[in-house]
Design an enzyme around this catalytic site. Structure first.
Site, short mmCIF file in Angstrom:
data_model
loop_
_atom_site.label_atom_id
_atom_site.label_comp_id
_atom_site.label_asym_id
_atom_site.label_seq_id
_atom_site.Cartn_x
_atom_site.Cartn_y
_atom_site.Cartn_z
N TYR A 33 108.38 27.25 130.18
CA TYR A 33 108.67 28.67 130.01
C TYR A 33 107.42 29.51 130.20
CZ TYR A 33 106.66 28.99 125.25
OH TYR A 33 105.82 29.01 124.17
N ARG A 52 100.57 29.99 136.31
CA ARG A 52 100.64 28.92 135.31
C ARG A 52 102.01 28.24 135.34
NH1 ARG A 52 99.38 30.43 129.25
NH2 ARG A 52 101.39 31.48 129.47
N ARG A 101 124.22 12.39 130.19
CA ARG A 101 122.91 12.25 129.55
C ARG A 101 122.24 10.97 130.03
NH1 ARG A 101 120.10 10.08 125.21
NH2 ARG A 101 118.94 11.54 123.91
N LYS A 150 103.14 24.31 129.66
CA LYS A 150 103.85 25.21 128.74
C LYS A 150 105.33 24.80 128.64
CE LYS A 150 104.14 30.16 127.67
NZ LYS A 150 103.70 30.11 126.27
N GLU A 182 94.09 25.32 118.57
CA GLU A 182 94.57 26.69 118.82
C GLU A 182 95.56 27.08 117.73
OE1 GLU A 182 96.74 26.73 122.60
OE2 GLU A 182 97.44 24.70 122.20
N LEU A 206 96.82 25.12 125.37
CA LEU A 206 97.42 25.87 126.47
C LEU A 206 96.36 26.78 127.08
CD1 LEU A 206 100.20 26.42 127.88
CD2 LEU A 206 100.20 28.54 126.58
N1 PMP Z 1 98.53 28.61 122.95
C1 PMP Z 1 99.82 28.37 122.67
C2 PMP Z 1 100.18 27.08 122.01
C3 PMP Z 1 100.82 29.31 122.99
O1 PMP Z 1 102.11 29.06 122.73
C4 PMP Z 1 100.42 30.55 123.59
C5 PMP Z 1 101.42 31.61 123.92
N2 PMP Z 1 102.48 31.20 124.65
C6 PMP Z 1 99.06 30.75 123.86
C7 PMP Z 1 98.15 29.76 123.52
C8 PMP Z 1 98.58 32.02 124.52
O2 PMP Z 1 98.88 32.04 125.88
P1 PMP Z 1 99.11 33.40 126.67
O3 PMP Z 1 97.87 34.22 126.46
O4 PMP Z 1 99.28 32.99 128.06
O5 PMP Z 1 100.30 34.05 126.05
#
Ligand code: PMP
Length: 286
Positions: A33, A52, A101, A150, A182, A206
């Site tokens: 996503y 991305r 499935r 993601k 994070e 991410l």
């Molecule tokens: N880390 C994680 C785990 C996230 O879910 C997100 C937001 N989707 C981010 C960092 C920040 O990414 P972005 O700046 O692209 O929204």
């Protein structure tokens, strides 16, 4: 007004938008996503998000349902159909819905599922939290090892938000091998003696699109940036802390595990970065 969502080529009222029970997003979390912010009806950092997305799809050998130009058209159409001024657009792609499935990937000609929906957040850029700052707790990072992709596997981040809520806080910072990776849905930063410190890129986090932009603006403004792991103790002893994400932009963090960071109030560097990010992103919005 009924929200209009996009599902596999159609714009539908949300109560008529459906996907199959055999969809691999539902059965295996086999999907990726993106979230793009909208300010004043315009898309923020759209190019970064589509790049991305392409990378996430490639890493999972997943077929793109259409090209980036078509995705841009769909985003814009959703803004128009929903009179979206400020908010977010969520885009989800799954490996589609084969007729049963099976762990093995379906035949390559199986159509991926493409869903986009909007969330209206009037005044998104004027969040009161930017003035008060966030309180976070630290939790163990128990996610899978490819956090650079993601995916829609968001159960652990969801559990983390609930743990934060139960502790009377706003979010959780995840910790692995003694270092912060994070936030549950954002990248994490501290500031010490004028240097911005944030986890280096790798499979552990991410690669935030907001992170890339904010670090670029910081360097352009001659601020010092160090991309490296940092500990909870280091964060608690920092002068300031903040997070970044597409929907929160730059948001100050004022407390970690019950301990105030710096003055316990949002600091000047985070405030300045938020200002620069919003100003530059609005200028470049499409
Ligand atoms: N880390 C994680 C785990 C996230 O879910 C997100 C937001 N989707 C981010 C960092 C920040 O990414 P972005 O700046 O692209 O929204």
């Amino acid at each position: 007004m009924t929200r209009i969502v996009y599902v596999n080529g159609e714009y539908l009222p949300e109560d008529q938008a459906k996907v199959s029970v055999f969809d691999r997003g539902f059965l295996f979390a086999d999907g990726v996503y993106e979230v793009t912010s909208v300010l004043d009806g315009k898309l923020i950092d759209f190019d970064g998000h589509t790049k991305r997305l392409t990378r996430s799809l490639n890493e999972l050998d997943m077929r793109a349902p259409c090209d980036s130009a078509t995705l841009l058209e769909i985003h814009r159409e959703l803004v128009t159909r929903n009179d979206l001024v400020d908010g977010m657009i969520y885009l989800q792609i799954t490996r589609g819905a084969p007729n049963d499935r099976d762990f093995a990937y379906p035949a390559p000609e199986t159509e991926p599922t493409l869903v986009l929906f909007t969330q209206s957040k009037p005044g998104l850029a004027d969040s009161p939290m930017a003035k008060t700052g966030m309180k976070v707790i630290s939790i163990e990072d128990q996610r899978w090892g490819r956090r650079d992709i993601k995916t829609v596997q968001l159960l652990y981040p969801s559990m983390g938000k609930m743990m934060a809520k139960a502790a009377g806080c706003d979010d959780a910072w995840m910790v692995e091998d003694g270092a912060v990776t994070e936030g549950t849905s954002n990248n994490a930063y501290i500031i010490k003696d004028g240097t911005i410190i944030t986890r280096n890129l790798g499979t552990e986090i991410l690669h935030g699109i907001t992170r890339a932009a904010v670090l670029r603006f910081a360097r352009e403004a001659q601020m010092k940036v160090e991309e490296r792991p940092f500990t909870v103790a280091e964060a608690q002893a920092a002068d300031e802390a903040f997070i970044t994400s597409a929907s929160t932009f730059v948001m100050p963090v004022v407390e970690l595990d019950g301990q105030s960071i710096g003055t316990g109030k949002p600091g000047p560097v985070a405030a300045r970065l938020r200002e620069i990010y919003l100003e530059e992103s609005r200028k470049a919005a499409i």
